[in-house]
Design an enzyme around this catalytic site. Structure first.
Site, PDB file in Angstrom:
ATOM      1  CB  THR A  13     -16.416  -1.796   3.620  1.00 21.48           C
ATOM      2  OG1 THR A  13     -16.755  -3.124   3.235  1.00 21.48           O
ATOM      3  CG2 THR A  13     -16.684  -1.590   5.087  1.00 21.48           C
ATOM      4  CB  ILE A 136      -5.589   5.632  14.734  1.00 21.14           C
ATOM      5  CG1 ILE A 136      -6.359   4.526  15.453  1.00 21.14           C
ATOM      6  CG2 ILE A 136      -4.670   6.376  15.695  1.00 21.14           C
ATOM      7  CD1 ILE A 136      -5.458   3.451  16.050  1.00 21.14           C
ATOM      8  N   GLY A 187     -16.309  -6.970   6.895  1.00 20.50           N
ATOM      9  CA  GLY A 187     -15.590  -6.048   6.007  1.00 20.50           C
ATOM     10  C   GLY A 187     -14.249  -5.598   6.571  1.00 20.50           C
ATOM     11  CG  ASP A 201      -3.179  -5.063   6.266  1.00 20.96           C
ATOM     12  OD1 ASP A 201      -3.566  -4.399   5.304  1.00 20.96           O
ATOM     13  OD2 ASP A 201      -3.403  -4.742   7.454  1.00 20.96           O
ATOM     14  CE  LYS A 205      -3.288  -1.620   7.727  1.00 20.33           C
ATOM     15  NZ  LYS A 205      -4.191  -2.509   8.483  1.00 20.33           N
ATOM     16  N   GLY A 302     -12.978  -1.061   9.140  1.00 21.15           N
ATOM     17  CA  GLY A 302     -14.422  -0.840   9.152  1.00 21.15           C
ATOM     18  C   GLY A 302     -14.782   0.395   8.344  1.00 21.15           C
TER      19      GLY A 302
END
Ligand code: HSE
Length: 436
Positions: A13, A136, A187, A201, A205, A302
């Site tokens: 992706t 971002i 995705g 996840d 981050k 994405g």
């Protein structure tokens, strides 16, 4: 000037999005970078490169080490994700004197200290904007745009899949598994979706954001993580009645005793901007001492949104290829020999307010018992609701909001409440943040 040659590891992706963006915006990108940028070599399990991605002149291999060992490649873009072979590939690329761009948050959060040390020895850049909050530019904002500030705290919705699931469940009453399957098809989800659902996840981050905000080494093993799998529609409804929305937040806060580094579902007042960030969108609220609160919002997952961050990193590297390594922006924002040893706090040392929900027999004295236990542990109540529940005959749901308390005191009080024979089942607890 000859174009910069990029080697791409992975054509899923984000890899496909990266090729698409580099092709579509080639002219503008060259004007910005001062040179063209071409994907010269691609490692993929596909037998041939798809058409339409501008890769007709690119070489293809199934062995990613062909790419990292190729003498023509200047920048390696690692989009495999996960631990191995990503770690070995990145270390080999650095060893070969190549700059690296990666979207791999697990790799940076867990092995970043070692990787940056090696990159420093070799005088190369490891750029990882795409690792946090997709499109971002939060790493750049924290590392450069806010570099005048002492960062007090940050709080972010930093897992798009989790936010998408919570939004769809709340707004459309959809089933958890059904929304997760859609996130996978789009995705957004990790190859192991438990990373999204269990907060891992977001933990990766947050670890990265916390290091850059406070100038501390990456310490993923000290990040507290809870996911969204235990959030029920009852809690969403009761929180709403009390004026709150439930979001899965990563929170990093500097206190005198240490740094809070935690990921968990959180009640936030409904009128806060961040409480209204829905779907796959991410947002990070950062409070700096000079600038005050600032918020960064955009697509957190994405193909093209993440590619936007990958390509920006490639452009940044292309611009500084000839600059003196000592004068580049440090990987973790602070000079490597100036990182602080301010400790990351254990979760039971954190102070926060709580939402508690418990089911109890609807009889005299129950509430008195519960409030006595809370009072004995210095826990003060902010709001209270009692509801008869139709499904539990003779039982009531009791919902309490507390003032800010110590997590360790709250754990003790909850254990005592759960031991009462009038209380059935576990006490549900969700932390509350006002983010004022
Ligand atoms: N699985 C991640 C998410 C992808 O949903 O946010 C972007 O890091």
């Amino acid at each position: 000037m000859t174009p910069v040659k990029v080697g791409l590891l992975g054509l899923g992706t984000v890899g496909g999005g990266t090729a698409t963006v580099l092709k579509r915006n080639a002219e503008e990108i060259a004007r910005r970078a001062g040179r063209g940028i071409v994907i010269d070599y691609v490692s993929t399990s596909k037998s041939e490169l798809p058409e339409g991605l501008g890769l007709s002149g690119s070489r293809i291999t199934r062995d990613p080490f062909d790419v990292v060992n190729d003498p023509d490649i200047e920048i390696v873009v690692e989009l495999y994700g996960g631990d191995e072979p990503a770690k070995s590939l990145v270390l080999q690329a650095i060893e070969n004197g190549k700059h690296v761009v990666t979207a791999n948050k697990a790799l940076i959060a867990v092995h970043g200290n070692e990787i940056f040390e090696k990159a420093r020895e070799k005088g190369v850049i490891v750029a990882f904007e795409a690792a946090v909050a997709g499109g971002i530019p939060i790493i750049k904002s924290l590392r450069e745009g806010l570099s005048a500030n002492k960062i007090n705290w940050l709080a972010g919705i930093i897992n798009g899949t989790g936010n998408f699931i919570l939004s769809e469940m709340r707004d459309k009453g959809r089933d958890f598994e059904d929304v997760l399957a859609e996130a996978q098809a789009l995705g957004y989800a990790e190859s192991d979706p438990t990373f999204d659902v269990e907060g891992i996840d977001a933990g990766h981050k947050l670890t990265i954001l916390s290091s850059i905000a406070f100038g501390i080494p990456l310490q993923f093993e000290k990040t507290y993580m809870e996911g969204i799998s235990d959030i029920s529609s009852e809690d969403v409804g009761y929180a709403d009645e009390l004026g709150y929305g439930i979001k899965h937040l990563g929170i990093a806060r500097r206190t005198e005793r240490g740094i809070e580094q935690r990921v968990h579902p959180t009640l936030i007042p409904k009128d806060r901007l961040i409480a209204n960030v829905n779907g796959v969108m991410n947002a990070v609220l950062v409070k700096g001492d000079a600038v005050g609160p600032t918020m960064y919002y955009g697509a957190g997952a994405g193909g093209e949104p993440t590619a936007s961050a990958v390509v920006a990193d490639i452009i940044d590297i292309a611009r500084v290829l000839t600059s003196d390594p000592e004068n580049r922006v440090p990987h973790l924002a602070f000079q490597p020999d100036s990182l602080s040893d301010h400790p990351v706090l254990a979760m039971d040392a954190v102070d926060t307010a709580f939402y508690l929900r418990l089911s109890a027999r609807d009889e005299a004295g129950v509430l008195a018992n519960i409030t006595r236990i809370l009072g004995d542990d210095n826990i003060s109540i902010e709001a209270f609701i009692q509801k008869e529940t139709s499904k539990t005959n003779g039982k009531a749901d009791i919902i309490l909001l507390t003032k800010v308390v110590n997590e360790g005191d709250m754990n003790q009080a909850i254990a005592k409440i759960e031991a009462l024979d009038v209380v059935t089942g576990k006490v549900t607890r969700i932390r509350v943040e006002n983010l004022g």
